[in-house]
Structures are given as structure tokens and as C-alpha cells.
Design a protein around this motif. Structure first.
Motif, short mmCIF file in Angstrom:
data_model
loop_
_atom_site.label_atom_id
_atom_site.label_comp_id
_atom_site.label_asym_id
_atom_site.label_seq_id
_atom_site.Cartn_x
_atom_site.Cartn_y
_atom_site.Cartn_z
N THR A 1 45.72 43.89 14.37
CA THR A 1 46.96 43.84 15.14
C THR A 1 46.81 44.49 16.53
OG1 THR A 1 47.71 45.95 14.19
CG2 THR A 1 48.34 43.92 13.03
N ALA A 2 45.61 44.93 16.86
CA ALA A 2 45.38 45.61 18.15
C ALA A 2 45.62 44.65 19.31
CB ALA A 2 43.97 46.16 18.20
N ASN A 3 46.18 45.19 20.37
CA ASN A 3 46.41 44.43 21.60
C ASN A 3 45.36 44.87 22.61
OD1 ASN A 3 47.45 42.87 23.66
ND2 ASN A 3 49.20 44.23 24.06
N ILE A 4 44.30 44.08 22.78
CA ILE A 4 43.17 44.43 23.63
C ILE A 4 43.13 43.52 24.85
CG2 ILE A 4 40.66 44.74 23.76
CD1 ILE A 4 42.03 46.62 21.81
N ARG A 5 42.94 44.11 26.02
CA ARG A 5 42.84 43.32 27.25
C ARG A 5 41.57 43.73 28.01
NH1 ARG A 5 47.93 43.67 30.97
NH2 ARG A 5 48.77 42.64 29.10
N PRO A 6 40.59 42.83 28.16
CA PRO A 6 39.36 43.17 28.87
C PRO A 6 39.55 43.12 30.39
CG PRO A 6 39.24 40.91 28.10
CD PRO A 6 40.54 41.48 27.56
N LEU A 7 38.91 44.05 31.08
CA LEU A 7 38.97 44.11 32.54
C LEU A 7 37.57 44.41 33.06
CD1 LEU A 7 40.57 44.42 35.29
CD2 LEU A 7 40.66 46.88 34.75
N ARG B 1 38.29 48.41 44.04
CA ARG B 1 39.53 47.98 44.69
C ARG B 1 40.08 46.71 44.05
NH1 ARG B 1 36.55 50.01 49.31
NH2 ARG B 1 37.69 51.77 50.21
N LYS B 2 39.18 45.79 43.70
CA LYS B 2 39.61 44.54 43.07
C LYS B 2 40.22 44.82 41.69
CE LYS B 2 37.80 40.09 41.43
NZ LYS B 2 36.58 39.24 41.28
N ALA B 3 39.57 45.64 40.90
CA ALA B 3 40.07 45.95 39.57
C ALA B 3 41.38 46.72 39.64
CB ALA B 3 39.03 46.76 38.80
N ALA B 4 41.49 47.65 40.59
CA ALA B 4 42.72 48.42 40.74
C ALA B 4 43.88 47.52 41.11
CB ALA B 4 42.53 49.50 41.80
N ALA B 5 43.61 46.51 41.94
CA ALA B 5 44.67 45.58 42.32
C ALA B 5 45.14 44.78 41.11
CB ALA B 5 44.15 44.62 43.40
N GLU B 6 44.19 44.44 40.24
CA GLU B 6 44.56 43.70 39.02
C GLU B 6 45.42 44.56 38.11
OE1 GLU B 6 42.37 41.34 35.31
OE2 GLU B 6 41.30 41.70 37.20
N VAL B 7 45.02 45.80 37.90
CA VAL B 7 45.80 46.70 37.04
C VAL B 7 47.17 46.96 37.64
CG1 VAL B 7 45.92 49.01 36.03
CG2 VAL B 7 43.74 47.79 36.09
N SER B 8 47.22 47.13 38.95
CA SER B 8 48.50 47.39 39.63
C SER B 8 49.48 46.23 39.45
CB SER B 8 48.26 47.65 41.12
OG SER B 8 47.50 48.82 41.31
N ALA B 9 48.92 45.03 39.26
CA ALA B 9 49.77 43.84 39.10
C ALA B 9 50.22 43.63 37.66
CB ALA B 9 49.02 42.60 39.60
N TYR B 10 49.66 44.38 36.72
CA TYR B 10 50.08 44.25 35.33
C TYR B 10 51.57 44.58 35.22
CZ TYR B 10 45.17 44.28 33.74
OH TYR B 10 43.85 43.99 33.52
#
Length: 337
Positions: free
Chosen positions: A76-82, A93-102
Motif C-alpha cells: 500500500t506504499a505510495n512511492i514516487r521516484p525522482l 535546480r531541475k529536481a528542486a523545481a520538480e519537487v516545488s511543483a508537486y
């Protein structure tokens, strides 16, 4: 500031079971989650209770294997790869922008350092625990010394870029937290050389010597972050104990680990992995709001131990200078507006 039932032998799973109610509903970001690493174990344990676990790493194929293994352990785990490579400021910077948009708030960030794990969980936390030990002096694409890039400079930039999301997740009951996984190694060297933060010194470089510098920088950063944020985000550091992981599979690192006493000629001297269970991997006790009264604190074996910080790693002037030097390296000022 400590839990009477916890000690050096306490595991992450045992602590997580005590604080299940505080983990439920939280969104967690963890770096360095390859199978047989401590980031993977942290993700596996927290995935049992958390609302969302974001697992990260620079290798997408290994990231997928980790996701599948965690989901098999907890269906039942909710896993999201980044995908995140802390060696590259552009990638950070690219990854931070993706997380910021979550759409979800960021409650917990876990940055896994080799050999160790931090876990200070409250409502909003960012935990730095990513590290790349290299036997030889190496520079990244940004011309940064590799260990410092992954263990300090990349996480500094990531924290800076995710600070707005952490601040937005704060409530009247909880203050966002940033946790740096340091180690007792911070005290074994002379401290950090502010003149070689960026590129290191190839003539004097040793893997474990640089490791100690990075750990000193982590403690200093936790202290300075707490001071500069003025109560908006609290920083902490810790020594969670040595855990031998897949780092011992790297032939070029064995000699350095043997010199440091973490490896014997036939393998780990004391601690060994057993399946996916890490005997000395644990989450420090402070899942609770009480930790907010001691920003900048340092923990050992789930107990607040700021008195064990080496003088060179608690000096406020050095902490301020390191912060300024790191801002210069990333080319951005870190504020809390």
C-alpha cells in the motif's frame, strides 16, 4: 530531548513503530535510496506509515528496483521516484523545481550519507543525508570537489531552493526542520578549511580526511541555518552510528575504510548486514515538538549531545563564514523571506 527506551542498538523500524502516529500523513523525500543502502532502508521503513515517500538517486534503473522492492514489502506504499544527482548544481535546480511543483507539501527530506542515517521527523522536515566517498580527489562538472559537492554544497542549494515549500508547510504547531547527517568524524580532523571548500586540496586529499571536513560542515550548517532563519526553520545534526552498507563493494574505498577502522581484512569488524535489516540503523527520538526548543542541537544514539560537538565545528564565526563561502559557490544568496 531523548527517549528512555532508545539506545545505540535501536533500529529505524523500532523507532518508527513508536512514532507511527507522527509519521502518518507525512510526505518524505529521501536521497540515496539504492537497494542495500541506508537510504533504501529508511524509505522502506517510512513507507509503511507515510502518506508519500519520494525516493531519489542519479541512476533511474536502480531507482526503479528500489521502488519495486519497497512496494513489494509494503503493497500500500505510495512511492514516487525522482532522479537527482547532487554532484550537479544544474541537476539539483531541475529536481528542486520538480519537487516545488508537486501539489503535496514537503514535510520531510532525508539526505542519506554513506555509513550513516538521520531521521528527525516532525510535521515539516528536510534531512540531509547524501554523500559520495571517493578514494581519489575528483572534481564534478561544476569544478567542485566531489565529496563536498554531494555532502554539503548540493544539499545547501537544494535546501535553499526548497525553503519556500518548507516554510509554506509550517503551521502554528510545528516548525519546519532541516537535519544534517554528520558523524563523530566531524571531531576527528582539524575542522573545515574554508579556503578549500570548493575544490579541496589534491595534494593533501584523503577520502576519510575530506569525509571529516564534510561532517564538520554539516554541523556548522545546522547551527547557522537555525540562527539565520530566526525560528522559521530549525536545523539539527547528528551521529546515528556506523552502518556498513554497499560502500564496501567499492574496491577503491576499502583501503580508506580499513585505515579508519570501519573494515577489517575480512570485512566489517563488528556490524554486518543481515538481509535488508540494518542492525544499528535507527531514527533518533525527536519526532516531537519538544525539539523546537533546541535549534542547532546535535544528537548521538537518539540523545541530544551538543556538548560533544568539537569546538571547531561549533564556532559561530566559522559557521557564518562557511555559509557565505557556500553562497558564493552556488552563486545565490540564501534567505528566508
Amino acid at each position: 530531548m531523548s527517549h528512555p527506551a532508545f539506545s545505540a542498538a535501536t533500529t529505524a523500524e523500532e523507532v518508527a513503530s513508536v512514532f507511527t502516529d507522527r509519521i502518518r500523513g507525512k510526505n518524505v523525500l529521501i536521497t540515496g535510496t539504492s537497494i542495500n543502502g541506508i537510504g533504501f532502508e529508511a524509505a522502506r521503513v517510512l513507507a509503511k506509515y507515510a502518506n508519500l515517500v519520494i525516493i531519489t538517486g542519479y541512476n533511474s534503473e536502480r531507482l526503479k528496483l528500489s521502488q519495486e522492492a519497497i512496494e513489494k514489502d509494503s503493497p500500500t506504499a505510495n512511492i514516487r521516484p525522482l532522479t537527482l544527482d547532487l554532484r550537479s548544481l544544474t541537476f539539483v535546480r531541475k529536481a528542486a523545481a520538480e519537487v516545488s511543483a508537486y501539489p503535496e507539501p514537503l514535510h520531510v527530506g532525508v539526505f542519506i550519507f554513506n555509513l550513516m542515517i538521520p531521521m528527525l521527523i516532525s510535521s515539516q522536515v528536510l534531512i540531509h543525508n547524501a554523500y559520495a566517498a571517493t578514494a581519489e580527489h575528483q572534481l564534478t562538472e561544476d569544478k567542485l570537489e566531489s565529496q563536498m559537492a554531494v555532502g554539503q554544497i548540493g544539499p545547501f542549494l537544494l535546501t535553499k531552493l526548497l525553503a519556500p515549500k518548507l516554510l509554506a508547510a509550517g503551521t502554528g504547531s510545528y516548525i519546519s526542520r532541516v537535519v544534517y547527517v554528520s558523524s563523530m568524524g566531524h571531531a576527528l580532523g582539524p575542522g573545515i578549511d574554508l579556503n578549500t571548500v570548493e575544490k579541496g586540496d589534491p595534494e593533501k586529499y584523503t577520502m576519510m580526511g575530506r569525509h571529516c571536513e564534510v561532517k564538520s560542515a554539516n554541523v556548522l550548517s545546522a547551527i547557522e541555518l537555525s540562527k539565520r532563519s530566526k525560528g522559521k526553520i530549525n536545523g539539527y545534526s547528528l551521529h546515528p552510528g556506523a552502518v556498513i552498507t554497499n560502500i564496501i563493494q567499492k574496491e577503491d574505498r576499502k583501503e580508506a575504510l580499513q585505515e579508519f577502522g570501519l573494515l577489517g581484512p575480512d570485512g566489517p569488524p563488528v556490524r554486518r548486514l543481515s538481509g535488508r535489516r540494518f542492525p544499528n540503523l535507527k531514527l533518533p527520538q525527536p519526532f516531537t515538538p519538544e525539539l523546537d526548543v533546541k535549534p542547532g542541537a546535535y544528537f548521538v544514539d537518539c540523545v541530544e549531545a551538543s556538548d560533544k560537538i568539537a569546538p571547531h565545528s561549533s564556532d559561530p564565526e566559522t559557521a557564518t563564514k562557511l555559509w557565505t563561502v557556500t553562497e558564493g559557490i552556488i552563486g545565490e544568496e540564501f534567505n528566508f523571506e
